[in-house]
Design a protein around this motif. Sequence first.
Motif, PDB file in Angstrom:
ATOM      1  N   LYS A 123       0.837  -1.211   0.000  1.00 21.32           N
ATOM      2  CA  LYS A 123       0.000   0.000   0.000  1.00 21.32           C
ATOM      3  C   LYS A 123       0.867   1.254   0.000  1.00 21.32           C
ATOM      4  O   LYS A 123       0.568   2.238  -0.688  1.00 21.32           O
ATOM      5  CB  LYS A 123      -0.920  -0.025   1.228  1.00 21.32           C
ATOM      6  CG  LYS A 123      -1.816   1.188   1.391  1.00 21.32           C
ATOM      7  CD  LYS A 123      -2.852   1.294   0.291  1.00 21.32           C
ATOM      8  CE  LYS A 123      -3.840   2.415   0.584  1.00 21.32           C
ATOM      9  NZ  LYS A 123      -4.748   2.675  -0.568  1.00 21.32           N
ATOM     10  N   LEU A 150      -4.837  -5.722  -4.128  1.00 22.19           N
ATOM     11  CA  LEU A 150      -4.962  -4.360  -4.652  1.00 22.19           C
ATOM     12  C   LEU A 150      -5.343  -4.373  -6.133  1.00 22.19           C
ATOM     13  O   LEU A 150      -6.147  -3.558  -6.591  1.00 22.19           O
ATOM     14  CB  LEU A 150      -3.652  -3.598  -4.451  1.00 22.19           C
ATOM     15  CG  LEU A 150      -3.274  -3.265  -3.002  1.00 22.19           C
ATOM     16  CD1 LEU A 150      -1.886  -2.633  -2.935  1.00 22.19           C
ATOM     17  CD2 LEU A 150      -4.297  -2.330  -2.372  1.00 22.19           C
ATOM     18  N   SER A 161       2.249   1.653  -3.509  1.00 20.69           N
ATOM     19  CA  SER A 161       1.150   1.963  -4.425  1.00 20.69           C
ATOM     20  C   SER A 161       0.710   3.409  -4.292  1.00 20.69           C
ATOM     21  O   SER A 161       0.488   4.104  -5.292  1.00 20.69           O
ATOM     22  CB  SER A 161      -0.026   1.027  -4.155  1.00 20.69           C
ATOM     23  OG  SER A 161      -1.129   1.350  -4.980  1.00 20.69           O
ATOM     24  N   ASP A 162       0.584   3.895  -3.070  1.00 18.34           N
ATOM     25  CA  ASP A 162       0.144   5.288  -2.852  1.00 18.34           C
ATOM     26  C   ASP A 162       1.167   6.281  -3.388  1.00 18.34           C
ATOM     27  O   ASP A 162       0.800   7.299  -3.993  1.00 18.34           O
ATOM     28  CB  ASP A 162      -0.095   5.541  -1.364  1.00 18.34           C
ATOM     29  CG  ASP A 162      -1.418   4.961  -0.883  1.00 18.34           C
ATOM     30  OD1 ASP A 162      -2.109   4.296  -1.688  1.00 18.34           O
ATOM     31  OD2 ASP A 162      -1.763   5.167   0.300  1.00 18.34           O
TER      32      ASP A 162
END
Length: 562
Positions: free
Chosen positions: A469, A498, A472-473
């Motif tokens: 995460k 995801l 990805s962010d």
Amino acid sequence: MKSISFKNFRCFADFPEFKFGDITILVGGNNAGKSTLLKALILLVDNLRELKTRNESVYNSFWPTFSFDMDHIHQLNLGTYSRAHKLGTKEGITFECVISHFKIAFEVSADDTEVNSPSATIASILIIDTKRNIEFRFSPNAMSIIFNSITRTSSVKQDAPLAYYNELLEKLEAAKENEDIALIASLNEEIEKMERAMQQISVPQQFGDAAIGTVIVAPASDYVNLLIDHDLTIPSNPVAKLLYHWIGYQSFKPGLVEWKIVEDDEVRESILNEPADAYDYSDPYEDNALEIQDGTFTIEEHKANHQFLEDKISVIREIAQELNNALYRLNEFNEVFYIQAHAITQRVLYSIDNRNDYMAQVLHGFVRENIQPGTEPDRFLIKWLPLFGIGLNYRVKSIEGEGYTLEIETKEGVWQHLADLGMGSNQLVTLLMELATLLKVKGNRQYPLVIVEEPEQNLHPKVQSLLAKLFSDLNKERGFKFLIETHSEYLIRHTQVLVSEMNLGEDEIETQNPFKVYYFPEEGVPYDMKYQTNGHFEESFGEGFFDEAGKWSRELIRTKRR
């Protein structure tokens, strides 16, 4: 950088083209070659940034050498050609990459006196402008341009169509000798596609209209103290600078150049062997000024040849500047950034002078950027510290400019030295501070590539999965791109979830999914696992990764039954 491939480097005889995604993850056993890919990438980027040359003057001769001891990004511990070269291989090392719309390749070789040297000879440099389909080749002895003017179709994707067409013909002959009926049919079909595309181009008798396979070859002659206009903006990068050697040839005489033109399957050529001082330079195009050795080309054709090159000078200048700009981006501070696997030392005081303390150096870099409360890097840390279960806030104190202390505010509101928290928290704070520093360094510009080596060290499985995460962010919000080497099944599993939550269609999964996972088997070359729209992989991991936990669970069940 969009892709990389190499030959005869460390454990790989032939490493195929490796295409980067926004978040590219390398998985595989120890000694499977993951570190070899990282070393090849970093070594190539370092050399593209700053090739060592024998003479840096643009107006004098020079030829670059390839260095194995550069450490702009990370100390690779290669040192010499012999340590980088694949054992038992006679051929040299080849590196190839795609940057922007340029394909760049180096052939590197060494004689007996160079094998234990930190640098080696570059046998040739290939530069292909895939946008204009022009190919440049340079060696210490000659340089050439190939103008491939072929119409692009969905079935013709190669960067050098004529070379590809000839390669197909060679493969067809080999298939016929082996009586491979299926391969013969497939090759014939591909050859027909190429021929249909090539028929759309008229082939003139002279160079003036950029014929298919137009080749201009010139002797290097130490690159002849090139006649370059001093008002031109000369590229600073040595690779891009090579293209400017062609600009000097616009005022050279016909006798200094070997010209070739490909027409159908025949090659017409003229090689002028008279010494340069035998020509009448007052008017090189007068009938008595130049004796043609083989009579293949007339003086008028030589005029057309030189006019063709002269007409292309502005294009070559544009290509040189575009290539220089693409390579310049590699020169910007931390354009490619390496976060290495490292040991954690739990200290209360981090000394600036302690070069062996990774956390101390990271903290010093963070403080040097003068990150203020409320800025993006500060907000980034305050967001992720609680998400990873580390604390609510942080504060750094300078100790008389000699070192720093770092404290974390716990969820109970108590300030505590980071050193008093667990190893996992120390590891995570180091990673988060490096990423926060990059956010400040890059400002509003997007960051191209961050190499992260084993970010899961000392981390709980739940925290390992959350790393997916985090990456990805940063990719979605700031354009960070990642190349991650990991052994974490939990990180990989979370990327699958995801991807499944993106609800992408079959036609979107390749272009809109930021994740790519490559598996490195114990033998053979790595392969793309290929995400499906539901998050599952098309390919399977080798033994010892996803199947390891299940194997022992089944063994435990059998034990219980006994």
